[in-house]
Motif scaffolding. Structure first.
Motif, PDB file in Angstrom:
ATOM      1  N   GLN A 277      42.891  34.556  35.779  1.00  0.00           N
ATOM      2  CA  GLN A 277      42.835  35.883  35.169  1.00  0.00           C
ATOM      3  C   GLN A 277      41.694  35.911  34.165  1.00  0.00           C
ATOM      4  O   GLN A 277      41.561  35.002  33.348  1.00  0.00           O
ATOM      5  CB  GLN A 277      44.137  36.230  34.430  1.00  0.00           C
ATOM      6  N   ILE A 278      40.887  36.963  34.250  1.00  0.00           N
ATOM      7  CA  ILE A 278      39.799  37.142  33.288  1.00  0.00           C
ATOM      8  C   ILE A 278      40.043  38.474  32.586  1.00  0.00           C
ATOM      9  O   ILE A 278      40.119  39.513  33.226  1.00  0.00           O
ATOM     10  CB  ILE A 278      38.423  37.158  33.991  1.00  0.00           C
ATOM     11  N   THR A 279      40.212  38.411  31.260  1.00  0.00           N
ATOM     12  CA  THR A 279      40.512  39.626  30.505  1.00  0.00           C
ATOM     13  C   THR A 279      39.403  39.863  29.494  1.00  0.00           C
ATOM     14  O   THR A 279      39.013  38.931  28.774  1.00  0.00           O
ATOM     15  CB  THR A 279      41.832  39.443  29.713  1.00  0.00           C
ATOM     16  N   ILE A 280      38.900  41.087  29.437  1.00  0.00           N
ATOM     17  CA  ILE A 280      37.927  41.392  28.388  1.00  0.00           C
ATOM     18  C   ILE A 280      38.486  42.516  27.526  1.00  0.00           C
ATOM     19  O   ILE A 280      39.278  43.328  27.994  1.00  0.00           O
ATOM     20  CB  ILE A 280      36.525  41.775  28.925  1.00  0.00           C
TER      21      ILE A 280
ATOM     22  N   THR B 279      35.965  37.417  25.968  1.00  0.00           N
ATOM     23  CA  THR B 279      36.520  37.191  27.308  1.00  0.00           C
ATOM     24  C   THR B 279      37.580  36.095  27.244  1.00  0.00           C
ATOM     25  O   THR B 279      37.358  35.071  26.611  1.00  0.00           O
ATOM     26  CB  THR B 279      35.423  36.717  28.296  1.00  0.00           C
ATOM     27  N   LYS B 280      38.727  36.349  27.877  1.00  0.00           N
ATOM     28  CA  LYS B 280      39.767  35.309  27.921  1.00  0.00           C
ATOM     29  C   LYS B 280      39.974  34.896  29.367  1.00  0.00           C
ATOM     30  O   LYS B 280      40.149  35.740  30.247  1.00  0.00           O
ATOM     31  CB  LYS B 280      41.085  35.851  27.353  1.00  0.00           C
TER      32      LYS B 280
ATOM     33  N   ARG C 220      28.567  38.034  27.827  1.00  0.00           N
ATOM     34  CA  ARG C 220      29.530  37.331  28.699  1.00  0.00           C
ATOM     35  C   ARG C 220      30.736  38.197  29.035  1.00  0.00           C
ATOM     36  O   ARG C 220      31.346  38.031  30.089  1.00  0.00           O
ATOM     37  CB  ARG C 220      29.985  36.024  28.043  1.00  0.00           C
ATOM     38  N   ASP C 221      31.083  39.108  28.153  1.00  0.00           N
ATOM     39  CA  ASP C 221      32.200  40.012  28.469  1.00  0.00           C
ATOM     40  C   ASP C 221      31.852  40.912  29.656  1.00  0.00           C
ATOM     41  O   ASP C 221      32.739  41.352  30.392  1.00  0.00           O
ATOM     42  CB  ASP C 221      32.542  40.896  27.260  1.00  0.00           C
TER      43      ASP C 221
ATOM     44  N   LEU D 123      31.638  35.522  34.904  1.00  0.00           N
ATOM     45  CA  LEU D 123      31.326  34.309  35.677  1.00  0.00           C
ATOM     46  C   LEU D 123      29.807  34.188  35.716  1.00  0.00           C
ATOM     47  O   LEU D 123      29.145  34.863  36.489  1.00  0.00           O
ATOM     48  CB  LEU D 123      31.898  34.393  37.095  1.00  0.00           C
ATOM     49  N   THR D 124      29.266  33.362  34.832  1.00  0.00           N
ATOM     50  CA  THR D 124      27.817  33.371  34.634  1.00  0.00           C
ATOM     51  C   THR D 124      27.105  32.322  35.474  1.00  0.00           C
ATOM     52  O   THR D 124      27.668  31.284  35.823  1.00  0.00           O
ATOM     53  CB  THR D 124      27.482  33.097  33.157  1.00  0.00           C
TER      54      THR D 124
END
Ligand code: THU
Length: 167
Positions: free
Chosen positions: A13-16, A2-3, A154-155, A159-160
């Motif tokens: 931005q959340i990129t998987i 995850t980035k 996590r991917d 948002l854990t």
């Protein structure tokens, strides 16, 4: 992997990235885990949904724990295949980190074309193990169209919420 990237104060931005492979492209070990998950669909007890899910969880020491979904007339009492496998592993091999989980599902006599991804509750349960052992769990999602290889829980749950937030 995850980035997370923040380009401004207003957006994150959340990129998987997920690998898409054929069954033949998997390593022998991964292929065997997927085959085990496929076999486990046969042990599903799913008279209500008729959706048979199988899971196989490999631990760091090579042990494999297996699970399938188990339903109940009182619907919320049932349990998903992933948590059945994961809780069996945690109860019978405590302290050994899980490393890879394979999931497959059949409905109306055929495996699903698209891979089946774990439900939100299963993601949260698996996240607990990733956090506890500080080791990512790879997830292999089988469909007849191909296999998705996800490199960590996590991917699937970027948002854990975990125990560190309770401290
Ligand atoms: N199910 C699983 O076992 N795993 C999943 O990831 C998705 C859903 C089960 C729960 C229920 O027995 C049936 O599939 C239909 O939701």
């Amino acid at each position: 992997m995850t980035k997370f990237s923040q380009e401004s104060m207003k957006s994150l931005q959340i990129t998987i990235s997920i690998q898409l492979l054929s069954l033949e492209e998997l390593s022998a070990e991964d292929k065997k885990l997927v085959e085990t998950a496929k076999q486990m669909t046969e042990t599903s007890y799913s008279p209500y949904s008729h959706f048979q899910v199988g899971a196989a969880l490999r631990l760091k020491d090579g042990q494999v724990f297996r699970g399938s979904n188990q339903e109940n007339a009182a619907f919320p009492v049932g349990l998903c295949a992933e948590r059945t496998a994961f809780f069996a592993a945690s109860a019978n091999a405590p302290g050994i980190p899980p490393v890879s989980l394979a999931i497959a599902a059949q409905t109306k006599g055929s495996f699903t074309a698209s891979p089946i991804a774990p439900c939100g509750s299963c993601r949260q349960a698996l996240l607990e193990a990733e956090t506890r052992f500080s080791q990512p769990i790879r997830i292999l999602l089988y469909g007849t169209d191909g296999v998705y290889v996800v490199s960590s829980v996590r991917d699937l749950l970027p948002l854990t919420f975990d125990g560190s937030q309770l401290a």
